[in-house]
Design an enzyme around this catalytic site. Structure first.
Site, PDB file in Angstrom:
ATOM      1  N   ASP A  12       0.861  -1.166   0.000  1.00 40.52           N
ATOM      2  CA  ASP A  12       0.000   0.000   0.000  1.00 40.52           C
ATOM      3  C   ASP A  12       0.907   1.228   0.000  1.00 40.52           C
ATOM      4  OD1 ASP A  12      -1.747   2.114   0.677  1.00 40.52           O
ATOM      5  OD2 ASP A  12      -3.146   0.648   1.535  1.00 40.52           O
TER       6      ASP A  12
ATOM      7  N   ALA B 250      -1.776   4.244  -9.623  1.00 46.83           N
ATOM      8  CA  ALA B 250      -2.506   3.937  -8.390  1.00 46.83           C
ATOM      9  C   ALA B 250      -3.145   5.194  -7.799  1.00 46.83           C
ATOM     10  CB  ALA B 250      -1.556   3.308  -7.375  1.00 46.83           C
TER      11      ALA B 250
ATOM     12  N   LYS C 271     -10.523   7.165  -8.075  1.00 43.69           N
ATOM     13  CA  LYS C 271     -10.959   7.888  -9.278  1.00 43.69           C
ATOM     14  C   LYS C 271     -12.452   8.178  -9.362  1.00 43.69           C
ATOM     15  CE  LYS C 271     -11.519   3.714 -12.021  1.00 43.69           C
ATOM     16  NZ  LYS C 271     -11.297   3.004 -13.262  1.00 43.69           N
TER      17      LYS C 271
ATOM     18  N   SER D 154      -5.787  14.034 -15.857  1.00 36.88           N
ATOM     19  CA  SER D 154      -7.135  13.951 -16.439  1.00 36.88           C
ATOM     20  C   SER D 154      -7.509  15.261 -17.106  1.00 36.88           C
ATOM     21  CB  SER D 154      -8.129  13.653 -15.307  1.00 36.88           C
ATOM     22  OG  SER D 154      -9.445  13.849 -15.746  1.00 36.88           O
TER      23      SER D 154
ATOM     24  N   TYR E 152     -11.417  14.839  -6.115  1.00 37.25           N
ATOM     25  CA  TYR E 152     -10.726  14.040  -7.134  1.00 37.25           C
ATOM     26  C   TYR E 152     -10.044  14.965  -8.144  1.00 37.25           C
ATOM     27  CZ  TYR E 152     -10.116  11.693 -11.572  1.00 37.25           C
ATOM     28  OH  TYR E 152      -9.588  11.265 -12.762  1.00 37.25           O
TER      29      TYR E 152
ATOM     30  N   LYS F  59      -5.821  15.680  -8.900  1.00 37.59           N
ATOM     31  CA  LYS F  59      -5.071  15.619 -10.162  1.00 37.59           C
ATOM     32  C   LYS F  59      -4.319  16.933 -10.402  1.00 37.59           C
ATOM     33  CE  LYS F  59      -5.982  11.441 -11.164  1.00 37.59           C
ATOM     34  NZ  LYS F  59      -4.910  10.451 -10.987  1.00 37.59           N
TER      35      LYS F  59
HETATM   36  C1  UD1 Z   1     -15.769  11.381 -15.284  1.00 36.81           C
HETATM   37  C2  UD1 Z   1     -15.165  12.381 -14.374  1.00 36.81           C
HETATM   38  C3  UD1 Z   1     -13.734  12.633 -14.781  1.00 36.81           C
HETATM   39  C4  UD1 Z   1     -12.977  11.344 -14.772  1.00 36.81           C
HETATM   40  C5  UD1 Z   1     -13.660  10.373 -15.717  1.00 36.81           C
HETATM   41  C6  UD1 Z   1     -12.988   9.013 -15.748  1.00 36.81           C
HETATM   42  C7  UD1 Z   1     -17.077  13.769 -13.683  1.00 36.81           C
HETATM   43  C8  UD1 Z   1     -17.680  15.126 -13.702  1.00 36.81           C
HETATM   44  N1  UD1 Z   1     -15.940  13.611 -14.387  1.00 36.81           N
HETATM   45  O1  UD1 Z   1     -15.825  11.959 -16.579  1.00 36.81           O
HETATM   46  O2  UD1 Z   1     -13.140  13.550 -13.906  1.00 36.81           O
HETATM   47  O3  UD1 Z   1     -11.644  11.567 -15.165  1.00 36.81           O
HETATM   48  O4  UD1 Z   1     -15.018  10.199 -15.320  1.00 36.81           O
HETATM   49  O5  UD1 Z   1     -13.268   8.277 -14.611  1.00 36.81           O
HETATM   50  O6  UD1 Z   1     -17.611  12.862 -13.079  1.00 36.81           O
HETATM   51  N2  UD1 Z   1     -23.697   9.761 -18.471  1.00 36.81           N
HETATM   52  C9  UD1 Z   1     -25.044   9.491 -18.574  1.00 36.81           C
HETATM   53  N3  UD1 Z   1     -25.562   8.459 -17.831  1.00 36.81           N
HETATM   54  C10 UD1 Z   1     -24.786   7.701 -16.990  1.00 36.81           C
HETATM   55  C11 UD1 Z   1     -23.405   7.983 -16.898  1.00 36.81           C
HETATM   56  C12 UD1 Z   1     -22.886   9.026 -17.648  1.00 36.81           C
HETATM   57  O7  UD1 Z   1     -25.753  10.150 -19.317  1.00 36.81           O
HETATM   58  O8  UD1 Z   1     -25.321   6.803 -16.340  1.00 36.81           O
HETATM   59  C13 UD1 Z   1     -23.117  10.854 -19.272  1.00 36.81           C
HETATM   60  C14 UD1 Z   1     -22.484  11.954 -18.436  1.00 36.81           C
HETATM   61  O9  UD1 Z   1     -23.434  12.918 -18.075  1.00 36.81           O
HETATM   62  C15 UD1 Z   1     -21.418  12.473 -19.387  1.00 36.81           C
HETATM   63  C16 UD1 Z   1     -21.018  11.241 -20.211  1.00 36.81           C
HETATM   64  O10 UD1 Z   1     -22.073  10.311 -20.054  1.00 36.81           O
HETATM   65  O11 UD1 Z   1     -21.947  13.415 -20.255  1.00 36.81           O
HETATM   66  C17 UD1 Z   1     -19.743  10.592 -19.721  1.00 36.81           C
HETATM   67  O12 UD1 Z   1     -19.829  10.364 -18.325  1.00 36.81           O
HETATM   68  P1  UD1 Z   1     -18.701   9.582 -17.510  1.00 36.81           P
HETATM   69  O13 UD1 Z   1     -18.415   8.292 -18.183  1.00 36.81           O
HETATM   70  O14 UD1 Z   1     -19.129   9.551 -16.087  1.00 36.81           O
HETATM   71  O15 UD1 Z   1     -17.410  10.463 -17.687  1.00 36.81           O
HETATM   72  P2  UD1 Z   1     -17.161  12.015 -17.360  1.00 36.81           P
HETATM   73  O16 UD1 Z   1     -18.234  12.564 -16.513  1.00 36.81           O
HETATM   74  O17 UD1 Z   1     -16.880  12.698 -18.644  1.00 36.81           O
END
Ligand code: UD1
Length: 336
Positions: free
Chosen positions: A59, A82, A85, A125, A150, A154
């Site tokens: 760890d 590591a 996230k 990120s 988070y 970064k």
């Molecule tokens: C998220 C994190 C980012 C991180 C990345 C990788 C946030 C604000 N950002 O990015 O810092 O580096 O994950 O782990 O959380 N969506 C839906 N329905 C869902 C899930 C997601 O509509 O059930 C949409 C979200 O609104 C977004 C897109 O899909 O527009 C991507 O979402 P997601 O995969 O969570 O990534 P980020 O939010 O871009």
């Protein structure tokens, strides 16, 4: 043969990077505390490459264990994955996030600089840009106030490394990932989300597999092509290869300054609805989804300008969104 330490090497991006490192002839040592993955990934890596990496379960939050690792192992470079996230979780557990994402970095950098070990690559990120004022996002876009611990971890991680490079002569590269998705073409390694996935692609694949009733699409009133938010989804194998390119740049001393950072994406934005359509094509059947309100903290659109990474790292993406979704779906189907 150069020896590379990969922290978090049994995680999603880490495991794919270990495979690419081994394919390129590097000897790999993995540190992973299994907090968000399974030891089975080690065997899966071996079954892809035919080589079992050295694995140490320590760890990195325990400073004496970090020291002992370097007392007993020699390495030529470190790729540091590591970290925690989950954005939402970081809001409710800020101290855990800062401890795990920053203390560990301080301990690692301390050992490296005390021992003159060089060549450090950091998982950063695109979250550091927040909602950028201009798209596509170049590396000269300003870092914006983070939405979460988070995100701050970064940003501060990058600053810790930058200052260490400046004062102590370390050479390092931070890679600012856009949205990594997909699985290895062998379908032996992929993303293993614990509990209900927060990220789009694992939620989609689990919905298609019948584990979730339906996908909630967060918001359809964004100023984008179809009202849903836009992201730059990059195949994890392409992302893994960016680490090989960055490592090669450091080992061959091609870096222009001793701290550099690059955007790692495809350069292409896709809306949530476009991803759903592409997934339906890959899987061959319709996905159950409904439109709901926006998710707090989400931005409208982010996609990379990859010009700098393409030129300086001599790297570019080779795999499409369709290929990434096809692999993510095959990976999901392979899970029991
Ligand atoms: C998220 C994190 C980012 C991180 C990345 C990788 C946030 C604000 N950002 O990015 O810092 O580096 O994950 O782990 O959380 N969506 C839906 N329905 C869902 C899930 C997601 O509509 O059930 C949409 C979200 O609104 C977004 C897109 O899909 O527009 C991507 O979402 P997601 O995969 O969570 O990534 P980020 O939010 O871009």
């Amino acid at each position: 043969m150069k020896k590379i330490l990969v922290t978090g090497g049994l995680g999603f991006i880490g495991s794919h990077t270990v495979v690419e490192l081994q394919n390129e002839g590097y000897e790999v040592l993995i540190i992973d505390n299994l907090s968000n993955t399974s030891i089975d990934v080690l065997d899966q890596i071996e079954s892809i490459t035919g080589i079992k990496p050295t694995y140490v379960n320590i760890d990195l939050r325990v400073q004496k264990d970090v020291k002992q690792f370097f007392d007993t192992h020699e390495v030529d470079g470190v790729i540091h994955f590591a970290a925690y996230k989950a954005v939402g979780e970081s809001v409710s557990k800020p101290l855990e996030y800062y401890q795990n994402n920053l203390n560990t970095l301080v301990y690692l950098l301390g050992e490296l600089t005390a021992r003159n070990i060089d060549n450090f690559i950091f998982s950063s990120s695109c979250t550091v840009y927040g909602q950028a004022d201009q798209l596509p996002i170049t590396e000269s876009a300003p870092v914006k106030p983070a939405e979460s611990p988070y995100g701050y971890s970064k940003q501060v991680g990058e600053i810790l490394i930058r200052d260490t490079c400046k004062a102590l002569g370390l050479n390092a590269i931070a890679l600012r990932y856009f949205n990594p998705i997909g699985a290895h073409p062998s379908i032996k390694i992929g993303e293993l989300p614990l509990g209900v996935p927060q990220n789009l692609i694992p939620f989609i694949t689990q919905t298609a597999a019948g584990m979730r009733k339906e996908l909630s699409v967060f918001g359809d009133d964004y100023p984008t092509v179809d009202g849903t938010a836009v992201r730059d989804y990059i195949h994890v194998v392409d992302l893994a290869k960016a680490h090989i390119a960055a490592l090669g740049r450091l080992l061959q001393k091609e870096n222009k300054t001793n701290y550099e950072f690059f955007n790692i994406g495809t350069g292409k934005g896709s809306s949530v609805l476009e991803v759903i359509k592409a997934f339906e094509k890959a899987s061959g059947f319709p996905l159950n989804y409904k439109i709901v309100g926006r998710r707090e903290g989400d931005i409208t659109a982010a996609y990379a300008d990859t010009t700098l990474a393409n030129k300086e790292l001599k790297w570019k993406t080779e795999l499409s969104l369709d290929e990434a979704l096809d692999s993510a779906w095959k990976w999901q189907q392979a899970q029991k």
